[in-house]
Scaffold this motif. Structure first.
Motif, PDB file in Angstrom:
ATOM      1  N   LEU A  64      -5.650   7.685   8.180  1.00  0.00           N
ATOM      2  CA  LEU A  64      -6.213   6.570   7.428  1.00  0.00           C
ATOM      3  C   LEU A  64      -5.095   5.967   6.588  1.00  0.00           C
ATOM      4  O   LEU A  64      -4.390   6.695   5.888  1.00  0.00           O
ATOM      5  N   THR A  65      -4.940   4.661   6.641  1.00  0.00           N
ATOM      6  CA  THR A  65      -3.957   3.976   5.809  1.00  0.00           C
ATOM      7  C   THR A  65      -4.661   3.381   4.601  1.00  0.00           C
ATOM      8  O   THR A  65      -5.547   2.537   4.745  1.00  0.00           O
ATOM      9  N   LEU A  66      -4.291   3.836   3.412  1.00  0.00           N
ATOM     10  CA  LEU A  66      -4.848   3.328   2.165  1.00  0.00           C
ATOM     11  C   LEU A  66      -3.798   2.434   1.515  1.00  0.00           C
ATOM     12  O   LEU A  66      -2.661   2.856   1.298  1.00  0.00           O
ATOM     13  N   THR A  67      -4.176   1.223   1.214  1.00  0.00           N
ATOM     14  CA  THR A  67      -3.251   0.237   0.684  1.00  0.00           C
ATOM     15  C   THR A  67      -3.624  -0.109  -0.750  1.00  0.00           C
ATOM     16  O   THR A  67      -4.801  -0.295  -1.072  1.00  0.00           O
ATOM     17  N   GLY A  68      -2.596  -0.187  -1.606  1.00  0.00           N
ATOM     18  CA  GLY A  68      -2.773  -0.565  -2.996  1.00  0.00           C
ATOM     19  C   GLY A  68      -1.717  -1.563  -3.414  1.00  0.00           C
ATOM     20  O   GLY A  68      -0.918  -2.029  -2.582  1.00  0.00           O
ATOM     21  N   PRO A  69      -1.664  -1.884  -4.698  1.00  0.00           N
ATOM     22  CA  PRO A  69      -0.697  -2.895  -5.169  1.00  0.00           C
ATOM     23  C   PRO A  69       0.754  -2.451  -5.033  1.00  0.00           C
ATOM     24  O   PRO A  69       1.653  -3.284  -5.089  1.00  0.00           O
ATOM     25  N   PHE A  70       0.988  -1.146  -4.857  1.00  0.00           N
ATOM     26  CA  PHE A  70       2.359  -0.640  -4.803  1.00  0.00           C
ATOM     27  C   PHE A  70       2.755  -0.189  -3.409  1.00  0.00           C
ATOM     28  O   PHE A  70       3.747   0.503  -3.227  1.00  0.00           O
ATOM     29  N   GLY A  71       1.969  -0.587  -2.401  1.00  0.00           N
ATOM     30  CA  GLY A  71       2.292  -0.215  -1.040  1.00  0.00           C
ATOM     31  C   GLY A  71       1.185   0.582  -0.385  1.00  0.00           C
ATOM     32  O   GLY A  71       0.049   0.620  -0.870  1.00  0.00           O
ATOM     33  N   SER A  72       1.506   1.233   0.732  1.00  0.00           N
ATOM     34  CA  SER A  72       0.520   1.961   1.531  1.00  0.00           C
ATOM     35  C   SER A  72       0.899   3.424   1.644  1.00  0.00           C
ATOM     36  O   SER A  72       2.080   3.788   1.608  1.00  0.00           O
ATOM     37  N   GLU A  73      -0.120   4.262   1.802  1.00  0.00           N
ATOM     38  CA  GLU A  73       0.069   5.677   2.086  1.00  0.00           C
ATOM     39  C   GLU A  73      -0.841   6.038   3.258  1.00  0.00           C
ATOM     40  O   GLU A  73      -1.969   5.545   3.357  1.00  0.00           O
ATOM     41  N   VAL A  74      -0.342   6.903   4.139  1.00  0.00           N
ATOM     42  CA  VAL A  74      -1.132   7.355   5.283  1.00  0.00           C
ATOM     43  C   VAL A  74      -1.604   8.780   5.009  1.00  0.00           C
ATOM     44  O   VAL A  74      -0.793   9.666   4.712  1.00  0.00           O
ATOM     45  N   PHE A  75      -2.908   8.994   5.121  1.00  0.00           N
ATOM     46  CA  PHE A  75      -3.502  10.314   4.921  1.00  0.00           C
ATOM     47  C   PHE A  75      -4.152  10.728   6.244  1.00  0.00           C
ATOM     48  O   PHE A  75      -4.866   9.938   6.869  1.00  0.00           O
ATOM     49  N   THR A  76      -3.896  11.951   6.664  1.00  0.00           N
ATOM     50  CA  THR A  76      -4.329  12.394   7.990  1.00  0.00           C
ATOM     51  C   THR A  76      -5.424  13.449   7.868  1.00  0.00           C
ATOM     52  O   THR A  76      -5.294  14.417   7.113  1.00  0.00           O
TER      53      THR A  76
END
Length: 326
Positions: free
Chosen positions: A262-274
């Motif tokens: 899952l790619t979670l996007t916020g104001p400071f970029g994205s993080e991928v959580f598996t």
């Protein structure tokens, strides 16, 4: 009095939840006032919960109902509206013990069957299935009706956490105490509470990555531990995102052998959580549910001020290229 209904175990109920018609007669009675009386109800059944019943509006005395400002969000059915129970001559008002989905949303249209129907918490009125007076589902969050034919340990709602969700015959371990530690560089704050821990082992022949994700009342935290041939560790990568910063959720990253990213996007970029394939849909429903209080609050944000107890909320599968935004 023994129940005239067939035996059912809450852990045999499906996840994702199912909707089905009810042949039994349902009644809701308050001080000799029949608020609802129907043989045309629907019910929703979900793993770990007694059935939630929905009564058609034609069979509810709506003159006693007054819609209030409270809402809640379900990952399957969308936004619920709540109603107060009112009586003439200034008698006390029962607040927000009745709810309805006026416009069920989502890609799965089967929940359109409860559109505009009313559901009642048990109490202060008496609720009946046929002639059996039902018990309320424990806790103050869920609105299930428990009859004598319902077997199995029932989830209790707020104040409890679900950990290690797995789609097996025992889908979750019900606990009332927090884990002692969660091993990442991002230490938990004193008032931070973990609601779910997910594990995904994406290694093959000892090589690859193992993912551990914790969902708390404030953040989502992941440790990716890499190894080679099972004998030598290649280190780890820790990542974290505040729930209040999440602006979109995407499933467009290609799945791995065992993992669903899952790619979670916020104001400071994205993080991928598996997540594992078994727990993916649960995570996809619970992350927005956990983030929602941070999105609708009108108060200034104070980190970790109020613990959020995320329930094992209704989940739904998403299409591979699903894109959502708060």
């Amino acid at each position: 009095m023994a129940s005239n209904l067939p035996l059912e175990n809450v852990w045999d109920y499906p996840r994702p939840p199912e909707i089905e018609p009810v042949q039994a007669r349902l009644r809701v009675i308050f001080n000799q006032i029949v608020l609802a009386d129907t043989t045309r109800a629907m019910r929703i059944i979900e793993t770990g919960h007694p059935p939630t019943y929905y009564i058609p509006p034609e069979d509810v005395k709506q003159e006693y109902l007054n819609r209030n400002d409270k809402t809640s969000y379900c990952g399957y059915k969308g936004l619920a509206s709540y109603y107060d129970f009112i009586l003439p001559d200034n008698q006390p008002i029962v607040k927000a013990r009745i709810w309805s989905y006026e416009n069920p949303t989502g890609s799965d249209e089967k929940y359109i069957g409860v559109k505009g129907y009313f559901s009642f918490y048990v109490g202060p009125w008496d609720c009946y299935v046929n002639d059996e007076k039902v018990e309320a589902q424990p806790g103050d969050f869920y609105g299930g009706w428990k009859t004598k034919n319902i077997m199995g340990k029932v989830n209790a709602g707020s104040g409890a956490w679900i950990i290690d969700y797995k789609m097996t015959n025992n889908p979750s371990r019900y606990i009332t105490e927090q884990p002692d530690t969660f091993n990442t560089v991002f230490a938990l704050a004193p008032q931070e509470r973990i609601s779910n821990i997910y594990e995904c082992d994406d290694r093959r022949c000892g090589c690859g990555s193992k993912y551990t994700v914790a969902l708390t009342n404030e953040r989502i935290i992941q440790r990716r531990a890499d190894s080679c041939c099972g004998c030598c560790s290649q280190g780890y990568i820790d990542s974290m995102l505040f729930l209040s910063d999440i602006s979109s959720i995407s499933t467009r990253v290609n799945p791995t052998r065992n993992g669903m990213p899952l790619t979670l996007t916020g104001p400071f970029g994205s993080e991928v959580f598996t997540f594992s394939r078994q727990s993916f849909h649960n995570a996809l429903a619970m992350i927005p549910q956990a983030a929602m209080p941070h999105k609708i609050s009108t108060q200034p944000r104070i980190v970790m001020q109020t613990p959020y107890s995320a329930p094992p909320y209704e989940t739904k599968p998403m299409k591979p290229d699903y894109q959502s935004a708060f």
